[in-house]
Design a protein around this motif. Structure first.
Motif, mmCIF file in Angstrom:
data_model
loop_
_atom_site.group_PDB
_atom_site.id
_atom_site.type_symbol
_atom_site.label_atom_id
_atom_site.label_comp_id
_atom_site.label_asym_id
_atom_site.label_seq_id
_atom_site.Cartn_x
_atom_site.Cartn_y
_atom_site.Cartn_z
ATOM 1 N N GLN A 95 93.025 -44.692 20.306
ATOM 2 C CA GLN A 95 92.616 -43.973 19.143
ATOM 3 C C GLN A 95 91.422 -43.655 19.208
ATOM 4 O O GLN A 95 90.727 -42.664 19.708
ATOM 5 C CB GLN A 95 93.499 -44.196 17.932
ATOM 6 C CG GLN A 95 94.963 -44.207 17.840
ATOM 7 C CD GLN A 95 95.682 -44.573 16.838
ATOM 8 O OE1 GLN A 95 95.101 -44.419 15.558
ATOM 9 N NE2 GLN A 95 96.775 -44.852 16.850
ATOM 10 N N CYS A 96 90.708 -44.346 18.464
ATOM 11 C CA CYS A 96 89.142 -44.384 18.575
ATOM 12 C C CYS A 96 88.674 -44.940 19.885
ATOM 13 O O CYS A 96 87.684 -44.376 20.297
ATOM 14 C CB CYS A 96 88.337 -45.380 17.438
ATOM 15 S SG CYS A 96 88.289 -46.829 17.820
ATOM 16 N N GLY A 97 89.451 -45.764 20.559
ATOM 17 C CA GLY A 97 89.421 -45.894 21.893
ATOM 18 C C GLY A 97 88.447 -47.399 22.233
ATOM 19 O O GLY A 97 88.284 -47.954 23.262
ATOM 20 N N TYR A 98 87.759 -47.803 21.116
ATOM 21 C CA TYR A 98 86.779 -48.764 21.209
ATOM 22 C C TYR A 98 87.232 -50.050 21.762
ATOM 23 O O TYR A 98 86.759 -50.661 22.601
ATOM 24 C CB TYR A 98 85.985 -48.958 19.974
ATOM 25 C CG TYR A 98 84.747 -49.768 20.113
ATOM 26 C CD1 TYR A 98 83.538 -49.206 20.573
ATOM 27 C CD2 TYR A 98 84.626 -51.109 19.680
ATOM 28 C CE1 TYR A 98 82.360 -49.773 20.562
ATOM 29 C CE2 TYR A 98 83.427 -51.925 19.890
ATOM 30 C CZ TYR A 98 82.488 -51.085 20.294
ATOM 31 O OH TYR A 98 80.995 -51.792 20.535
ATOM 32 N N CYS A 99 88.420 -50.392 21.526
ATOM 33 C CA CYS A 99 88.995 -51.787 21.750
ATOM 34 C C CYS A 99 89.754 -51.721 23.330
ATOM 35 O O CYS A 99 90.153 -52.707 23.572
ATOM 36 C CB CYS A 99 89.960 -52.239 20.895
ATOM 37 S SG CYS A 99 91.653 -51.309 20.805
ATOM 38 N N GLN A 100 89.914 -50.357 23.923
ATOM 39 C CA GLN A 100 90.692 -50.304 24.823
ATOM 40 C C GLN A 100 90.385 -51.004 26.050
ATOM 41 O O GLN A 100 91.319 -51.364 27.068
ATOM 42 C CB GLN A 100 91.173 -48.992 24.996
ATOM 43 C CG GLN A 100 91.932 -48.262 23.539
ATOM 44 C CD GLN A 100 93.334 -48.810 23.205
ATOM 45 O OE1 GLN A 100 93.851 -49.566 24.171
ATOM 46 N NE2 GLN A 100 93.694 -48.365 22.049
ATOM 47 N N CYS A 131 93.225 -54.297 17.827
ATOM 48 C CA CYS A 131 93.059 -52.753 17.779
ATOM 49 C C CYS A 131 93.201 -52.574 16.305
ATOM 50 O O CYS A 131 94.087 -52.510 15.675
ATOM 51 C CB CYS A 131 94.137 -52.213 18.658
ATOM 52 S SG CYS A 131 93.702 -50.364 18.192
ATOM 53 N N ARG A 132 91.816 -52.236 15.869
ATOM 54 C CA ARG A 132 92.016 -51.691 14.384
ATOM 55 C C ARG A 132 92.580 -50.633 14.067
ATOM 56 O O ARG A 132 93.005 -50.321 12.848
ATOM 57 C CB ARG A 132 90.397 -51.787 14.018
ATOM 58 C CG ARG A 132 90.066 -51.548 12.304
ATOM 59 C CD ARG A 132 90.882 -52.416 11.303
ATOM 60 N NE ARG A 132 90.494 -52.650 10.321
ATOM 61 C CZ ARG A 132 91.343 -53.067 9.147
ATOM 62 N NH1 ARG A 132 92.355 -53.509 9.196
ATOM 63 N NH2 ARG A 132 90.652 -53.119 7.918
ATOM 64 N N CYS A 133 92.465 -49.501 14.985
ATOM 65 C CA CYS A 133 93.363 -48.381 14.776
ATOM 66 C C CYS A 133 94.882 -48.627 14.760
ATOM 67 O O CYS A 133 95.386 -47.752 14.298
ATOM 68 C CB CYS A 133 92.890 -47.395 15.982
ATOM 69 S SG CYS A 133 90.976 -46.895 15.839
ATOM 70 N N SER A 135 97.152 -49.350 17.468
ATOM 71 C CA SER A 135 97.730 -48.863 18.341
ATOM 72 C C SER A 135 98.650 -49.703 19.327
ATOM 73 O O SER A 135 98.879 -49.416 20.293
ATOM 74 C CB SER A 135 96.534 -48.056 19.585
ATOM 75 O OG SER A 135 95.811 -49.040 20.205
ATOM 76 N N MET B 347 85.939 -51.040 14.694
ATOM 77 C CA MET B 347 85.558 -52.085 15.669
ATOM 78 C C MET B 347 84.309 -52.058 16.376
ATOM 79 O O MET B 347 83.525 -52.861 16.694
ATOM 80 C CB MET B 347 86.714 -51.734 16.924
ATOM 81 C CG MET B 347 87.995 -52.321 16.560
ATOM 82 S SD MET B 347 87.918 -54.410 16.427
ATOM 83 C CE MET B 347 87.706 -54.770 18.088
HETATM 84 S S1 FES Z 1 91.622 -47.795 19.488
HETATM 85 FE FE1 FES Z 1 90.422 -48.124 17.542
HETATM 86 S S2 FES Z 1 90.312 -50.230 17.862
HETATM 87 FE FE2 FES Z 1 91.809 -49.960 19.140
#
Ligand code: FES
Ligand code: FES
Lengths: 150, 731
Positions: A95-100, A131-133, A135, B347
């Protein structure tokens, strides 16, 4: 000067031995796929491989990785064709992708040892990666897909 | 990094076509109606350019926070343009008035209103571009435009079996002096949609699955220094002194810069800066919130909703005379609820790269409000806004936090002070210490029933800190007659058969930081309202679903309840330590249409430990017109995960005005092991896309509370449901 094997290349680093690997990768070597989330091994965003094992780069000092092989998301075999990456895309996980990046590196560590993990094994192995979003369902599905389970 | 769309499209500042390698469309459009009642009509310029090779470049005007609006918006444009999606390149727009959200009149992403807000304007933009291509083909073939149709990326003349690709047309077409007029009835009929409603993949996913996506925290510019800062532990407190002189003697530390509410450490390496930050000592001035203790505060808020005498009380929502109805009611049922402070835990810690030079300012940052970032950066640097370039970076999570911009201002101030580009990055510890929370709330709901058990009056009193003043400033609150729409969101009950209703806000001023937080007021308010509805059902001895169906007058809400009940196989009897609960929430603003979610949860309770495990969630989500159904499911699931996380564990506490939690180790967000099996059913109920990104969040906590009530007869009334609270409630 420390010398470091990152993604198959030997790199010279001008940083003190207690510098966390995370900053060496991100700011010295511009390998920014590895992310900073907490700095205290609580989120998994900084996960990379050390001699094939997933570790948290934020609490790993440079002195501990000398002479070992570091692999980051940028060095994942196959790049976009890597089966985990393909599964991530197929499941549309980010989603935001930051954790991926961290999620994928953590998952790669699992599949290297346990090619056909059960759902319980996947969940247990991935529980350190936030994953805060939210996912998570797609992440689990993607690991199952990469393992040939779906 | 995505290219700046205006540069890539060869469009100058004022949106005129330059060069001849294709067509670029610059539109000035008007959104039909003036829904928010703010005066002049909304304007939007959407830029589409078509290369002679058929490549279609579409600018995504909104910053991407993770909800995939940067796929949805270009997709909607491509739909009306009848573009071949495989030929579309999405580009991140510049920050410019041309890309303003038609309702907010700024590039601003809040309230899950991005797709809803741009909807008509960008459809019109796409249709207008298609019309220009058709006209150009008609002229070339010398046939009436009415005989032409389009297929993906091609204009077709069926009668003569001729076709021209968009790229070919781009090689000869001239931009008309006057753009064709597109009326709403000329837009595509939903039955003819080729892209909308299909599961087109997000364009940003490959980069986000390979580590290639570039966030603000990843930006490096030549000559850049690193900075991090200690912000005042208490809002409004200022630095009186610090040990900066000592720190600047360290190798690699360039400066220690005091700011209005913080002290920044600047150096040439991130690790050196972080080490110095750990040793930074600041003497902070006292501030109004310096004595605030949230445990004491909760009790005080509760006392205020019981008896608001002497407090500032503002009516947020009113229908009829609820007070009179309560006085004449046959019976009054009351309930009290509280919710604790919660933190965004996006994050990517707040980060901004800023470069202040004699020529102006450039910033790279993930923000929900790029237009304001430009204006605030200009003010901080003392230059006009035209001298500021804001690069909209994808956000590593926003959830409301990035609608506040202090980190942008501070990065500009630090860069200005040291005369170099600076990456200002918060550590997670400082991000938590500087939490801008969803406020703590206390609720008292009084429901007056007539002799037949019908609801005659409903009064909902909410004690909570103000949020609007901190996000938008005092003038906005004044302009709204004191109504804090963030706190009071969805404090009304319009879908239920309730004869009179009153929702009041008791102002609290604890002196701590607040923010919009995913779902805003719907989180706490739906928790109180939907628990109350369940309580009424229980006391009437009725099944919660049957009771809701009796009480709901809204057709869409009834359908959502039915769909959710169907998915879950309701009626479910509690078995052993497993119980079921249902709750509903809304999202959006009435003038633009609201989406509805109904969730049923299955809860397993460990009474001895006070542990709650949610095993299953079934959610029916009415979103109007689903643009990308699969992404909608992912977003709703993300919202449900948020709701669950907030229900089970998330909690910020304050002592002496300062946040007590330190990192993600003691601020617990939901992890995969607590993820329930989740099923989401998307209901299509209309021809307008309704808000999605925060939908469902408000259903989870009340559904859990209701499930535990069904199981034990006891009401969990304080969020989060920590094990100690659960044990205390059940004792
Ligand atoms: S996709 Fe946003 S924190 Fe995992
Ligand atoms: S940044 Fe290393 S685990 Fe969070």
């Amino acid at each position: 000067m420390a010398s470091l094997n990152v993604n198959g290349q030997v790199r010279q680093i001008d940083a003190s031995p207690d510098t966390p690997l995370l900053w060496v990768l991100r700011e010295h070597l511009k390998l920014t796929g590895t992310k900073y989330g907490c700095g205290v091994a609580a989120c998994g965003a900084c996960t990379v491989h050390l001699d094939g094992e997933p570790i948290r780069a934020c609490i790993t000092p440079l002195s501990q990785v000398e002479g070992k092989r570091v692999t980051t998301i940028e060095g994942l075999p196959g790049g976009e064709n890597n089966r985990l990456v393909q599964a991530w895309i197929a499941e549309q996980a980010p989603q935001c992708g930051y954790c991926q990046s961290g999620q994928i590196m953590q998952a790669a560590g699992l599949l290297a040892k346990t090619p056909k993990p059960s759902r319980e094994q996947i969940v247990a192995h991935m529980d350190g990666n936030i994953c805060r979003c939210g996912s998570y369902a797609q992440i689990v599905a993607a690991v199952e897909r990469a393992a040939g389970g779906r | 990094m995505t290219k700046n769309a205006t540069q890539a499209a060869g469009i100058g500042r004022r949106g005129f076509l330059k060069g001849s390698a294709g067509l670029a469309f610059a539109f000035a459009l008007v959104e039909a109606g003036d829904v928010m009642g703010q005066g002049a009509p909304a304007r939007l310029n959407a830029y589409i350019s078509i290369g002679t090779d058929g490549t279609i470049r579409i600018a995504a005007p909104a910053p991407e926070m993770g909800q995939a609006t940067n796929t949805a918006l270009p997709l909607i444009i491509a739909e009306e343009l009848d573009a071949d999606w495989s030929k579309v390149v999405v580009e991140t727009a510049a920050v410019a008035a041309a890309y303003d959200h038609p309702i907010f009149r700024a590039q601003f992403v809040v309230g899950s209103l991005t797709t809803r807000g741009y909807w008509m304007a960008i459809r019109t933009a796409g249709a207008q571009a298609r019309r220009v291509l058709i006209d150009a083909a008609a002229q070339r073939w010398n046939v009436p435009a009415g005989e032409l149709s389009t297929e993906p990326s091609a204009v077709v003349h069926k009668a003569s079996n001729r076709r021209l690709g968009y790229g070919e047309i781009a090689s000869f077409a001239q931009m008309p002096a006057q753009l064709p007029e597109i009326r709403p009835d000329m837009l595509k009929k939903p039955a003819n949609f080729r892209l909308i409603g299909r599961d087109v993949r997000r364009w940003d996913v490959p980069a986000k699955s390979t580590g290639k996506a570039v966030y603000a925290i990843d930006v490096q510019v030549p000559g850049m220094l690193y900075a991090t800062l200690a912000r005042s532990p208490v809002m409004g407190s200022t630095p009186r002194g610090h040990n900066g002189a000592e720190l600047t003697r360290r190798p690699g530390i360039v400066a220690v810069v005091p700011l209005a509410q913080g002290v920044a450490v600047v150096g040439d390496k991130i690790e050196t800066v972080l080490a110095a930050r750990a040793d930074l000592k600041v003497d902070w001035s006292p501030a109004p919130g310096s004595n605030f203790d949230s445990d004491r505060g909760r009790k005080m808020y509760l006392a205020h909703v019981r008896d608001p005498a002497g407090q500032k009380v503002v009516v947020g929502r009113r229908t009829g005379d609820a007070n009179a109805a309560l006085q004449s009611a046959a019976r009054v049922v009351s309930g009290e609820f509280t919710t604790d402070y919660v933190y965004h835990a996006q994050m990517e810690p707040l980060t901004c790269v800023a470069s202040v030079t004699a020529d102006g300012v450039e910033v790279w940052t993930g923000t929900q409000w790029p237009s304001r970032a430009r204006d605030d950066a200009a003010k901080a640097a003392g230059v006009p806004p035209e001298k500021v370039k804001v690069n909209m970076m994808p956000m590593g999570g926003g959830f409301g936090r990035r609608a506040q911009l202090e980190y942008v201002v501070e990065a500009v101030e630090v860069s200005k002070a040291v005369g170099k580009p600076v990456k200002l990055m918060s550590t997670r510890e400082d991000d938590v210490a500087n939490a801008h929370c969803r406020p703590m709330t206390a609720h008292k709901i009084d429901v007056g029933l007539d002799a037949g058990g019908k609801i005659a009056g409903w009064r909902h009193r909410i004690a909570a800190d103000l949020v609007v003043t901190q996000v938008y400033g005092q003038p906005r609150l004044d302009a709204q007659n004191g109504v804090d729409h963030i706190v009071m969101a969805h404090a009304d009950v319009p879908l239920y058969d309730v004869a009179s209703h009153l929702a009041e806000h008791v102002y609290e001023a604890p002196g701590v930081r607040s923010a919009a937080w995913r779902g805003i007021g719907a989180g706490p308010n739906a928790f109180a309202i939907e628990s109350m509805i369940d309580e009424l059902a229980a006391r009437a001895g009725e099944d919660p679903v049957a009771y809701r169906m009796k009480l709901l007058k809204d057709r869409r809400a009834r359908t959502a309840v039915e769909v959710a009940a169907d998915m879950a196989g309701w009626p479910k009897a509690s078995r052993g330590e497993t119980g079921f609960g249902i709750a509903m929430s809304r999202l959006g603003v009435p003038q633009l249409g609201e989406s509805i979610a109904v969730t049923i949860v299955e809860v397993a309770l460990d009474r001895a430990r006070g542990n709650i495990a949610v095993r299953n969630m079934w959610c029916a989500a009415d979103v109007g017109l689903p643009i990308q159904p699969r992404n909608i499911r992912h977003q709703v699931e993300g919202s449900l995960v948020w709701g669950l996380s907030a229900a089970l564990s998330e909690r910020i506490t304050f002592k002496n005005g300062a946040v007590q939690q330190q990192n993600l180790s003691d601020y617990e967000v939901l992890r995969v092991s607590r993820l329930p099996k989740t099923e989401i059913n998307i209901i299509r109920s209309g021809e307008i896309p309704l808000p999605v990104g925060e939908l469902g969040l408000g259903t989870v906590a009340p559904a859990i509370s209701n499930a535990v009530r069904a199981l034990t007869g006891k009401r969990l009334a304080a969020l989060p449901f920590t094990p100690d609270r659960v044990r205390a409630t059940l004792a």
